[in-house]
Design an enzyme around this catalytic site. Structure first.
Site, PDB file in Angstrom:
ATOM      1  CE  LYS A 121       0.393  -1.060  -6.923  1.00 24.79           C
ATOM      2  NZ  LYS A 121      -0.356  -1.716  -5.777  1.00 24.79           N
ATOM      3  CE  LYS A 157       1.878   1.885  -4.535  1.00 27.16           C
ATOM      4  NZ  LYS A 157       1.053   0.829  -4.140  1.00 27.16           N
TER       5      LYS A 157
HETATM    6  C1  PBG Z   1      -0.516  -3.986  -2.496  1.00 23.71           C
HETATM    7  C2  PBG Z   1       0.389  -2.855  -2.751  1.00 23.71           C
HETATM    8  C3  PBG Z   1       1.777  -2.421  -2.973  1.00 23.71           C
HETATM    9  C4  PBG Z   1       1.960  -1.087  -2.689  1.00 23.71           C
HETATM   10  C5  PBG Z   1       0.854  -0.621  -1.888  1.00 23.71           C
HETATM   11  N1  PBG Z   1      -0.112  -1.739  -2.139  1.00 23.71           N
HETATM   12  C6  PBG Z   1       2.829  -3.331  -3.406  1.00 23.71           C
HETATM   13  C7  PBG Z   1       2.836  -3.962  -4.948  1.00 23.71           C
HETATM   14  O1  PBG Z   1       1.694  -3.461  -5.607  1.00 23.71           O
HETATM   15  O2  PBG Z   1       3.463  -4.825  -4.945  1.00 23.71           O
HETATM   16  C8  PBG Z   1       3.304  -0.643  -2.568  1.00 23.71           C
HETATM   17  C9  PBG Z   1       3.466   0.365  -1.570  1.00 23.71           C
HETATM   18  C10 PBG Z   1       5.020   0.751  -1.255  1.00 23.71           C
HETATM   19  O3  PBG Z   1       5.860   0.536  -1.925  1.00 23.71           O
HETATM   20  O4  PBG Z   1       5.148   2.002  -0.278  1.00 23.71           O
HETATM   21  N2  PBG Z   1      -1.235  -4.125  -3.893  1.00 23.71           N
END
Ligand code: PBG
Length: 321
Positions: free
Chosen positions: A191, A244
């Protein structure tokens, strides 16, 4: 002469030689559930996506089920936040109540929960703070509490998104020790610290009140490091590995697909959704075709599973509903 055009001559032959296919079975639909009553709030930067309170969620779930989408990914937005995000392990918390509600009324819908803290902490970071940074190991203790609470409420799968080192192991040990050895974990393994999450933070009310997430999420410049991240999740026992965001990281999706014999998921995140919706609204692109093409490109890159806000639209197109 080599003539590749022979196999492109008509739709019949194109169908026969088509290598990848997007199906409804690939899709996970994210849902935002806010604590409170009578809430059905549009998320401005994500046209078509809303925050619901639990009492207003049924029509959305009816639609998801009627479109034959196999799974939802739940995000909770609590009415009160604190430094640790202690609502995440409250058995009567908004997410826990939602899990029980969905499993009771829609037993065949597969329920995955996002295991994180940023929507639940008053500072908006993904764990316990110490010296202006997230304290990894203190956060692991709370992740264990959170995941057991989700499991007890009846979640079918849990997905840690906080990028804490050792999270998969901490969760696996906690689940096994409480009898939930059969509950799978989908790791947000790779991520990135991405600007593509912008609209989500409005949706989930999880913008950090100071700083950014660069000390725990990955540097977008790094590819080798993705192997390392995925290897740790694989060794710790993640059942599914996720990348992601999706679109800007399809090289990484392919790397993981070629390296691991576990299902690979990708998260088609909020900013990717917003860009297509915005350009389509302006009439600058054909939104539907760009949507289908970008999701197909994720399949081509090697994704077995796609988490996407487009899930309902795609399912509708695929089933001609
Ligand atoms: C929370 C989380 C995030 C997303 C999914 N879980 C945001 C982040 O890490 O700031 C992003 C999902 C999206 O942008 O659709 N930890």
């Amino acid at each position: 002469m080599n003539r590749t055009r022979r196999l492109r001559k008509s739709e019949g032959i194109r169908r026969l030689v088509r290598e990848n296919q997007l199906t409804v079975d690939d899709l996970i639909y994210p849902l935002f559930i806010e604590e409170g009553e009578n809430i059905e709030k549009d998320i401005v930067s994500m046209p078509g996506i809303k925050r619901f309170s639990l009492d207003r969620l049924s029509s959305e779930l009816d639609e998801v089920v009627s479109l034959n989408i196999p799974a939802v990914l739940l995000f909770g937005i609590p009415s009160s936040k604190d430094g640790e995000g202690s609502e995440t392990w409250n058995d009567q918390g908004i997410l826990q109540r939602t899990i029980r509600f969905v499993k009771k009324h829609y037993p065949n819908l597969y329920v995955i929960t996002d295991v994180c803290f940023c929507e639940y902490t008053d500072h908006g970071h993904c764990g316990v703070m110490h010296n202006n940074d997230v304290d990894n190991d203190a956060t692991l203790v709370n992740i264990a509490k959170q995941v057991i609470s989700h499991a007890k409420a009846g979640a079918d799968m849990v997905a840690p998104s906080g990028m804490m080192d050792g999270a998969i192991q901490a969760m696996r040990e906690a689940l096994d020790a409480t009898g939930f050895y059969d509950l799978p974990i989908m790791g947000y393994s790779v991520k990135y610290a991405s600007a593509f999450y912008g609209p989500f933070r409005e949706a989930a009310d999880s913008t950090p009140s100071f700083g950014d997430r660069k000390t725990y999420q990955m540097d977008p410049a790094n590819r080798d490091e993705a192997f390392r991240e995925a290897a740790f999740d694989d060794q710790e026992g993640a059942d599914i590995l996720m990348v992601k965001p999706a679109l800007s990281y399809l090289d990484v999706v392919r790397d993981l697909k070629n390296t691991y014999d576990r299902p690979i998921a990708c998260y088609n995140v909020s900013g990717e959704y917003a860009m297509i919706k915005a350009a389509a609204a302006k009439g600058w692109i054909d939104g539907e075709r760009v949507m289908m093409e970008s999701l197909l490109s994720m399949k081509r890159a090697g994704a077995d599973i796609i988490i996407t806000y487009f899930a309902k639209e795609v399912a509708r197109i695929l089933s001609n509903k």
